[in-house]
Design a protein around this motif. Structure first.
Motif, PDB file in Angstrom:
ATOM      1  N   VAL A   1      79.520  27.832  35.749  1.00  0.00           N
ATOM      2  CA  VAL A   1      78.664  28.693  34.927  1.00  0.00           C
ATOM      3  C   VAL A   1      77.235  28.157  35.018  1.00  0.00           C
ATOM      4  CG1 VAL A   1      78.193  29.582  32.611  1.00  0.00           C
ATOM      5  CG2 VAL A   1      80.560  29.175  33.321  1.00  0.00           C
ATOM      6  N   ASP A   2      76.336  28.974  35.551  1.00  0.00           N
ATOM      7  CA  ASP A   2      74.917  28.627  35.625  1.00  0.00           C
ATOM      8  C   ASP A   2      74.681  27.245  36.242  1.00  0.00           C
ATOM      9  OD1 ASP A   2      74.271  31.065  34.399  1.00  0.00           O
ATOM     10  OD2 ASP A   2      74.408  30.190  32.389  1.00  0.00           O
ATOM     11  N   GLY A   3      75.340  26.984  37.366  1.00  0.00           N
ATOM     12  CA  GLY A   3      75.112  25.739  38.095  1.00  0.00           C
ATOM     13  C   GLY A   3      75.873  24.536  37.574  1.00  0.00           C
ATOM     14  N   LYS A   4      76.639  24.704  36.505  1.00  0.00           N
ATOM     15  CA  LYS A   4      77.458  23.621  35.970  1.00  0.00           C
ATOM     16  C   LYS A   4      78.926  24.039  36.034  1.00  0.00           C
ATOM     17  CE  LYS A   4      74.061  21.796  32.730  1.00  0.00           C
ATOM     18  NZ  LYS A   4      73.789  21.410  31.351  1.00  0.00           N
TER      19      LYS A   4
ATOM     20  N   LYS B   1      82.683  41.069  32.423  1.00  0.00           N
ATOM     21  CA  LYS B   1      82.981  41.225  33.840  1.00  0.00           C
ATOM     22  C   LYS B   1      84.274  42.000  34.018  1.00  0.00           C
ATOM     23  CE  LYS B   1      81.436  38.169  37.313  1.00  0.00           C
ATOM     24  NZ  LYS B   1      81.335  36.859  37.892  1.00  0.00           N
TER      25      LYS B   1
ATOM     26  N   ASP C   1      83.867  38.360  26.167  1.00  0.00           N
ATOM     27  CA  ASP C   1      83.401  37.145  25.493  1.00  0.00           C
ATOM     28  C   ASP C   1      83.972  37.106  24.076  1.00  0.00           C
ATOM     29  OD1 ASP C   1      81.772  38.804  23.890  1.00  0.00           O
ATOM     30  OD2 ASP C   1      79.936  38.289  24.964  1.00  0.00           O
TER      31      ASP C   1
ATOM     32  N   TYR D   1      82.570  23.766  34.011  1.00  0.00           N
ATOM     33  CA  TYR D   1      83.199  23.466  32.728  1.00  0.00           C
ATOM     34  C   TYR D   1      84.712  23.566  32.878  1.00  0.00           C
ATOM     35  CZ  TYR D   1      78.531  24.281  30.881  1.00  0.00           C
ATOM     36  OH  TYR D   1      77.187  24.222  30.627  1.00  0.00           O
TER      37      TYR D   1
END
Length: 175
Positions: A130-133, A57, A50, A135
């Motif tokens: 990412v988290d259901g969305k 990861k 990050d 991008y």
């Protein structure tokens, strides 16, 4: 503030704006030929960090690559450190001696690449869930051929010009 300090600050600002070009590597050896390097089976190990530098990861990729004329297929199978898997199939087209285009299911539009010497710069937008969305994230990949078997890759991910993180990979051609 003294005139010297102002001048030095101005020079540092300009130096920060300078960017590396693929042509800077034109004389570097060994020369990267994508159709020669990405041909057969390759293994790659990588990690995503990050923006703070924390490794988020890790992953291993097996790539089955082949070419028919100027069109190559790179079938990538990812296994992540959390046990999840993913597959991405790239179709790469050599446009001329130094330029490439590419497509994959999770790439928005078309990727563009330029190779000179031992380097390839590959730019594209990827749709990342990412988290259901989902991008759309900009990728700026730099690949450097180290020898006939090893290539290193560093990708900077950004959105609206803000750096989100980096992906680092080491590719190895199987003998």
């Amino acid at each position: 503030m003294s005139k010297i300090a102002v001048a030095l600050a101005g020079l540092l600002t300009l130096a920060g704006c300078a960017s590396v070009e693929v042509s800077d590597y034109a004389a570097e050896k060994p020369e990267l030929d994508l159709s020669r390097y990405f041909n057969g089976t390759l293994d790659a190990d990588g990690m995503f960090q990050d923006r703070s530098g924390k490794v988020v990861k890790r992953f291993h990729v097996v790539i089955e690559a082949s070419w028919k004329g100027p069109v190559g297929t790179l079938d990538e199978r990812f296994t992540y450190s959390d046990g999840s898997t993913q597959r991405r199939v790239w179709t790469v087209t050599k446009l001329d001696a130094n330029h490439y285009s590419g497509r994959a299911d999770d790439v928005v539009g078309e990727a563009s690449g330029e190779a000179r010497g031992n380097a390839l710069r590959w730019k594209y937008v990827m749709a990342l869930p990412v988290d259901g969305k989902v991008y759309n994230v900009d990728f700026d990949d730099w690949m450097f051929l180290m020898d006939d078997r090893v290539m290193l890759n560093r990708s900077v991910m950004s959105k609206f010009g803000f750096r989100l993180g980096e992906v680092s990979l080491s590719f190895r051609k199987r003998e």
